[in-house]
Write an enzyme that holds these catalytic residues in place. Structure first.
Site, PDB file in Angstrom:
ATOM      1  N   ASP A 131      14.008 -11.889 -27.981  1.00 51.74           N
ATOM      2  CA  ASP A 131      13.077 -10.909 -27.418  1.00 51.74           C
ATOM      3  C   ASP A 131      11.737 -11.546 -27.021  1.00 51.74           C
ATOM      4  OD1 ASP A 131      12.395  -8.320 -26.653  1.00 51.74           O
ATOM      5  OD2 ASP A 131      13.144  -7.426 -28.496  1.00 51.74           O
ATOM      6  N   GLU A 165      13.689 -10.949 -21.826  1.00 54.18           N
ATOM      7  CA  GLU A 165      12.325 -11.204 -21.375  1.00 54.18           C
ATOM      8  C   GLU A 165      11.807 -10.078 -20.478  1.00 54.18           C
ATOM      9  OE1 GLU A 165       9.465 -13.495 -18.636  1.00 54.18           O
ATOM     10  OE2 GLU A 165      11.168 -12.213 -18.230  1.00 54.18           O
ATOM     11  N   TRP A 166      12.626  -9.046 -20.295  1.00 50.79           N
ATOM     12  CA  TRP A 166      12.245  -7.807 -19.601  1.00 50.79           C
ATOM     13  C   TRP A 166      11.889  -8.008 -18.131  1.00 50.79           C
ATOM     14  CZ3 TRP A 166       7.889  -7.478 -23.694  1.00 50.79           C
ATOM     15  CH2 TRP A 166       8.443  -7.322 -24.973  1.00 50.79           C
ATOM     16  N   GLY A 167      12.193  -9.181 -17.576  1.00 46.01           N
ATOM     17  CA  GLY A 167      11.893  -9.404 -16.160  1.00 46.01           C
ATOM     18  C   GLY A 167      10.444  -9.767 -15.888  1.00 46.01           C
ATOM     19  N   ASP A 188      13.210  -1.556 -21.282  1.00 46.60           N
ATOM     20  CA  ASP A 188      14.340  -0.948 -21.994  1.00 46.60           C
ATOM     21  C   ASP A 188      14.910   0.276 -21.275  1.00 46.60           C
ATOM     22  OD1 ASP A 188      13.580  -2.827 -23.817  1.00 46.60           O
ATOM     23  OD2 ASP A 188      13.357  -1.436 -25.494  1.00 46.60           O
TER      24      ASP A 188
HETATM   25  C1  GLA Z   1      12.674  -4.653 -27.405  1.00 43.52           C
HETATM   26  C2  GLA Z   1      13.990  -4.934 -26.682  1.00 43.52           C
HETATM   27  C3  GLA Z   1      15.033  -3.931 -27.156  1.00 43.52           C
HETATM   28  C4  GLA Z   1      15.208  -4.037 -28.652  1.00 43.52           C
HETATM   29  C5  GLA Z   1      13.879  -3.861 -29.373  1.00 43.52           C
HETATM   30  C6  GLA Z   1      13.979  -4.185 -30.852  1.00 43.52           C
HETATM   31  O1  GLA Z   1      12.140  -3.428 -27.035  1.00 43.52           O
HETATM   32  O2  GLA Z   1      13.822  -4.880 -25.299  1.00 43.52           O
HETATM   33  O3  GLA Z   1      16.253  -4.141 -26.472  1.00 43.52           O
HETATM   34  O4  GLA Z   1      15.777  -5.284 -28.962  1.00 43.52           O
HETATM   35  O5  GLA Z   1      12.866  -4.689 -28.814  1.00 43.52           O
HETATM   36  O6  GLA Z   1      12.751  -4.079 -31.524  1.00 43.52           O
END
Ligand code: GLA
Length: 400
Positions: A131, A165-167, A188
């Site tokens: 993450d 890494e969420w992009g 997410d």
């Molecule tokens: C982030 C990630 C999620 C999950 C949470 C866990 O938000 O993007 O997919 O793994 O952390 O805390």
């Protein structure tokens, strides 16, 4: 074990605890999921990784600086859990974070990359989701992921590296060079039609970065959550979940189930286990499909989309998506748009039902209900194949 082998030749398939369970995980749940994977046909369908997300960790590292587990949740320990998953012929995945804390505030791997990678390898971990919370100042995202990618490789154990890494720094462009096999392209997902579609839309333009061993990851599936659990947000109908699954299959996305498979409905299983849809996702050519003529990130007003995904046997998966909630629509896929010669006869198979649709030249069409999808496999046939045009099927259509 041979660490040179290709770890993710096709998009990874499995289950992850986060979407439904959040902090409420323990070893019984994880074992139950593994048992269900075997009993209910998920394993046979290709689902392989059983992954625990955040909040498996103890509050502190051990005295010698190693990560360790929450003993209330995992009294038998993580290595024993990994053994159990392996005994079912499945693979075990775990979570850590590239910053100084995980997103839920537990100890994370910044500065401990090598020791943590070694610990995971010793425990029998096959998959690491990594993450991006609590990133230290002055270090770039790509560098953080490269460090862990190197550390995982150095263990000699094949561990699939899932970069979450969420992009933020466009990981599609550097993920595979950091050793990642998949990388999140967005924030997410939550369990709603709008969230799902919004994420799908953001995959447009990333097709060139996907391929064997390197996949764009639009996040875990919410199919079958029905508005319950950690990522709950109103839920979707079964037909909408089918659209969600069809999109992820056409996108060659990892298929990480996020629902409570112990309680999956018949409809949920029909979606998650559909052999035709899964075969498109798992096709070894590894091309990420896209809309014909919808190659931008703005789907505003683009409710009716025809997508194509070339397959390894020379056929083409074609999906007719109706993102409109009110109107049914007949959509057309002309051969020219699929790079097939106009007069070439092609056999058409409905991938959802596994029924033959007919043999066509020039084009095929489908009538699609609101928030529904039809997915065909179009296979070029010998040039003297008999054309059997059929009327567009309107089954299930009330007066349209
Ligand atoms: C982030 C990630 C999620 C999950 C949470 C866990 O938000 O993007 O997919 O793994 O952390 O805390």
């Amino acid at each position: 074990m041979d660490c040179r082998s290709i770890i993710a030749p096709t998009p990874p398939m499995g289950w992850n605890s986060w979407n439904t369970f959040g902090e409420n995980i323990d070893e019984k749940l994880v074992k139950d999921v593994a048992n269900i994977f075997v009993r209910d046909g998920y394993k046979d369908a290709g689902y392989e990784y059983v992954v625990i997300d955040d909040l498996w960790e103890a509050d502190e590292r051990t005295a010698d600086g190693k990560l360790t587990w929450d003993t209330d949740k995992f009294p038998s320990g993580i290595p024993a859990l990994a053994d159990y998953i392996h005994s079912k012929g499945l693979k075990f995945g775990i979570y850590s974070c590239s910053g100084i804390r995980t997103c839920a505030g537990k100890p994370a791997s910044y500065g401990y990359e090598e020791v943590d990678a070694q610990t995971f390898a010793e425990w029998g971990v096959d998959f690491l989701k990594y993450d991006y919370c609590y990133k230290p100042m002055g270090v770039s995202g790509p560098e953080l992921y490269r460090k862990m990618g190197q550390a995982l490789r150095a263990t000699g154990r094949p561990i699939l590296f899932s970069a979450c890494e969420w992009g933020h720094n466009n990981p599609a462009t550097w993920g595979r060079f950091a050793g990642a096999h998949m990388w999140r392209t967005t924030g997410d997902i939550v369990d709603s039609w709008d969230s799902m579609l919004n994420i799908a839309e953001k995959q447009a333009g990333l097709e060139v970065y996907a391929g064997p061993n390197a996949w764009n990851d639009p996040d875990m599936l919410v199919v079958g959550m029905y508005g319950r659990g950690n990522a709950a947000d109103g839920g979707m109908s079964d037909t909408e979940y089918k659209v969600h699954f069809a999109l992820w299959c056409m996108l060659a996305s990892p298929l990480m189930i996020g629902c409570d498979v112990r309680k999956a409905t018949v409809a949920t299983k029909q979606i998650l286990l559909n052999p035709g849809f899964i075969s498109v996702n798992q096709d070894p050519l590894g091309v990420q499909g896209r809309g014909i003529g919808y190659n931008d990130k703005d789907w505003e007003g683009q409710d009716f989309q025809v997508w194509s995904k070339p397959l390894s046997d020379g056929s083409i998966a074609v999906a007719f998506f109706n993102f409109n909630g009110d109107r049914a629509r007949t959509m057309v896929a002309p051969w020219a748009a699929l790079a097939i010669h106009d007069h070439r006869p092609c056999h058409v198979l409905d991938l959802w039902t596994a029924q033959e649709v007919g043999t066509f030249d020039r084009y095929v069409e489908a009538h699609v209900q609101p928030h529904d999808v039809v997915m065909y496999k179009v296979t070029p046939a010998p040039s003297d194949a008999k054309i059997q045009h059929q009327r567009v099927r309107k089954a299930g259509c009330d007066g349209c």
